[in-house]
Design an enzyme around this catalytic site. Sequence first.
Site, PDB file in Angstrom:
ATOM      1  N   GLY A  97      50.896  63.700 -23.624  1.00  7.74           N
ATOM      2  CA  GLY A  97      50.531  64.671 -24.663  1.00  7.74           C
ATOM      3  C   GLY A  97      49.429  64.126 -25.543  1.00  7.74           C
ATOM      4  CB  THR A  98      47.369  61.027 -25.337  1.00  5.47           C
ATOM      5  OG1 THR A  98      48.524  60.185 -25.300  1.00  5.47           O
ATOM      6  CG2 THR A  98      46.275  60.358 -26.162  1.00  5.47           C
ATOM      7  CG  ASN A 123      52.094  73.068 -28.378  1.00  7.39           C
ATOM      8  OD1 ASN A 123      53.296  72.915 -28.211  1.00  7.39           O
ATOM      9  ND2 ASN A 123      51.586  73.580 -29.478  1.00  7.39           N
ATOM     10  CG  HIS A 153      47.912  73.249 -37.424  1.00  4.51           C
ATOM     11  ND1 HIS A 153      47.265  74.253 -36.730  1.00  4.51           N
ATOM     12  CD2 HIS A 153      48.831  72.720 -36.561  1.00  4.51           C
ATOM     13  CE1 HIS A 153      47.769  74.326 -35.509  1.00  4.51           C
ATOM     14  NE2 HIS A 153      48.717  73.418 -35.373  1.00  4.51           N
ATOM     15  CE  LYS A 157      45.261  71.026 -35.259  1.00  4.81           C
ATOM     16  NZ  LYS A 157      45.608  69.879 -34.423  1.00  4.81           N
ATOM     17  CB  THR A 164      47.993  74.995 -29.601  1.00  3.30           C
ATOM     18  OG1 THR A 164      48.575  73.707 -29.431  1.00  3.30           O
ATOM     19  CG2 THR A 164      48.949  76.066 -29.118  1.00  3.30           C
TER      20      THR A 164
HETATM   21  P1  NAD Z   1      50.893  57.830 -33.792  1.00  5.83           P
HETATM   22  O1  NAD Z   1      49.599  57.347 -34.344  1.00  5.83           O
HETATM   23  O2  NAD Z   1      52.093  57.871 -34.690  1.00  5.83           O
HETATM   24  O3  NAD Z   1      51.306  56.981 -32.489  1.00  5.83           O
HETATM   25  C1  NAD Z   1      50.404  56.528 -31.530  1.00  5.83           C
HETATM   26  C2  NAD Z   1      50.938  55.187 -31.074  1.00  5.83           C
HETATM   27  O4  NAD Z   1      50.232  54.735 -29.920  1.00  5.83           O
HETATM   28  C3  NAD Z   1      50.781  54.095 -32.149  1.00  5.83           C
HETATM   29  O5  NAD Z   1      52.037  53.490 -32.375  1.00  5.83           O
HETATM   30  C4  NAD Z   1      49.802  53.121 -31.499  1.00  5.83           C
HETATM   31  O6  NAD Z   1      50.028  51.788 -31.885  1.00  5.83           O
HETATM   32  C5  NAD Z   1      50.149  53.335 -30.027  1.00  5.83           C
HETATM   33  N1  NAD Z   1      49.187  52.753 -29.106  1.00  5.83           N
HETATM   34  C6  NAD Z   1      47.855  52.625 -29.247  1.00  5.83           C
HETATM   35  N2  NAD Z   1      47.346  51.976 -28.182  1.00  5.83           N
HETATM   36  C7  NAD Z   1      48.373  51.702 -27.361  1.00  5.83           C
HETATM   37  C8  NAD Z   1      48.496  51.027 -26.103  1.00  5.83           C
HETATM   38  N3  NAD Z   1      47.427  50.513 -25.501  1.00  5.83           N
HETATM   39  N4  NAD Z   1      49.711  50.912 -25.538  1.00  5.83           N
HETATM   40  C9  NAD Z   1      50.798  51.414 -26.140  1.00  5.83           C
HETATM   41  N5  NAD Z   1      50.767  52.058 -27.338  1.00  5.83           N
HETATM   42  C10 NAD Z   1      49.561  52.194 -27.931  1.00  5.83           C
HETATM   43  O7  NAD Z   1      50.593  59.282 -33.203  1.00  5.83           O
HETATM   44  P2  NAD Z   1      51.628  60.412 -32.742  1.00  5.83           P
HETATM   45  O8  NAD Z   1      51.803  61.419 -33.818  1.00  5.83           O
HETATM   46  O9  NAD Z   1      52.825  59.756 -32.145  1.00  5.83           O
HETATM   47  O10 NAD Z   1      50.786  61.129 -31.595  1.00  5.83           O
HETATM   48  C11 NAD Z   1      50.388  60.445 -30.436  1.00  5.83           C
HETATM   49  C12 NAD Z   1      49.477  61.352 -29.621  1.00  5.83           C
HETATM   50  O11 NAD Z   1      50.183  62.528 -29.218  1.00  5.83           O
HETATM   51  C13 NAD Z   1      48.256  61.866 -30.394  1.00  5.83           C
HETATM   52  O12 NAD Z   1      47.176  61.967 -29.512  1.00  5.83           O
HETATM   53  C14 NAD Z   1      48.700  63.244 -30.861  1.00  5.83           C
HETATM   54  O13 NAD Z   1      47.617  64.109 -31.123  1.00  5.83           O
HETATM   55  C15 NAD Z   1      49.497  63.692 -29.678  1.00  5.83           C
HETATM   56  N6  NAD Z   1      50.513  64.716 -29.938  1.00  5.83           N
HETATM   57  C16 NAD Z   1      50.679  65.634 -28.930  1.00  5.83           C
HETATM   58  C17 NAD Z   1      51.662  66.599 -29.039  1.00  5.83           C
HETATM   59  C18 NAD Z   1      51.854  67.545 -27.887  1.00  5.83           C
HETATM   60  O14 NAD Z   1      52.764  68.395 -27.913  1.00  5.83           O
HETATM   61  N7  NAD Z   1      51.039  67.434 -26.830  1.00  5.83           N
HETATM   62  C19 NAD Z   1      52.475  66.673 -30.171  1.00  5.83           C
HETATM   63  C20 NAD Z   1      52.283  65.716 -31.177  1.00  5.83           C
HETATM   64  C21 NAD Z   1      51.307  64.738 -31.041  1.00  5.83           C
END
Ligand code: NAD
Length: 264
Positions: A97-98, A123, A153, A157, A164
């Site tokens: 979901g990144t 999403n 939002h 943001k 989405t």
């Molecule tokens: P966050 O910043 O809280 O967490 C990201 C984590 O990734 C951090 O702990 C960071 O240290 C870690 N990280 C960085 N490099 C890394 C590596 N090489 N190996 C392992 N871990 C590593 O962010 P979040 O709110 O948890 O969101 C993470 C991602 O998910 C973002 O891209 C966000 O936009 C996305 N997101 C997607 C959805 C969805 O439904 N698709 C929902 C929420 C968030």
Amino acid sequence: MSPPIPVVIRGAAGRMGQAILRVLEERDDVVLAAALVRAGSAQVDRPVYPSTEVPLRYAEALAPGVTTGVLVDFSVAEAFDTGLALALERRLAFVSGTTGLDEPRRAALDRAAGSIPVLWSANFSLGVAVLTRLVRDAARALPEWDCEIVEAHHGRKLDAPSGTALALGRAAAADRGQDFDAVAVLARAGEQAVRREAQIGFAAVRAGDIVGEHTVLLATAGERIELVHRATDRWIFARGAVAAARWIAGRPPGRYTIEDVVFS
Ligand code: NAD
């Protein structure tokens, strides 16, 4: 009952990673195989579930023995390539979901789908998956109706319109046989203030602590339809990601969507 599916969480120390770890604890059809954090994280070697007897600890790298199951990646765009490479190397299904992925990274997902099952979604809400299907059906059934999308939002943001909202617009355009980039109006101001035929317009609201709201409006003279989804809790994304991990395990290589999870 079949044995639980091993799941590796990457980005385990983040907000989504932590939420997914909690969801895994509640289910017995999936089991945590590893909780990966970025190199040098203060979490390394700390127990994942300190109040239980589960011995797993946060780690920077995946132990060599883990070669089956699903890698679930919620990290950062810059770390995405190494996550996908790890899934390919170990032949793990890949759920991510990144967000903020550029075109080369999106293309890498397509290539990986030739070797492993891949599911990426902006999403992971199951409700938004259903909304997307409803939008497709409505846009196709009412091809002449105006379509506009409003999203709201919280004020922190970084992007607008939301990923989405754009995905919903792309779905509507695809089902009408339109080129999305040619009909999308990302904000109405100046020369774009007046609506032109076939356009899909967007509006973004930023306020307070709104988790995420999307309204797809279809309108014609004398009537209109509004399809609305409101997220009130970020846990929905974690639950959706775990449902996707459970669903994709054991499937053949290919590119899958969260809609596949909900509707197949
Ligand atoms: P966050 O910043 O809280 O967490 C990201 C984590 O990734 C951090 O702990 C960071 O240290 C870690 N990280 C960085 N490099 C890394 C590596 N090489 N190996 C392992 N871990 C590593 O962010 P979040 O709110 O948890 O969101 C993470 C991602 O998910 C973002 O891209 C966000 O936009 C996305 N997101 C997607 C959805 C969805 O439904 N698709 C929902 C929420 C968030």
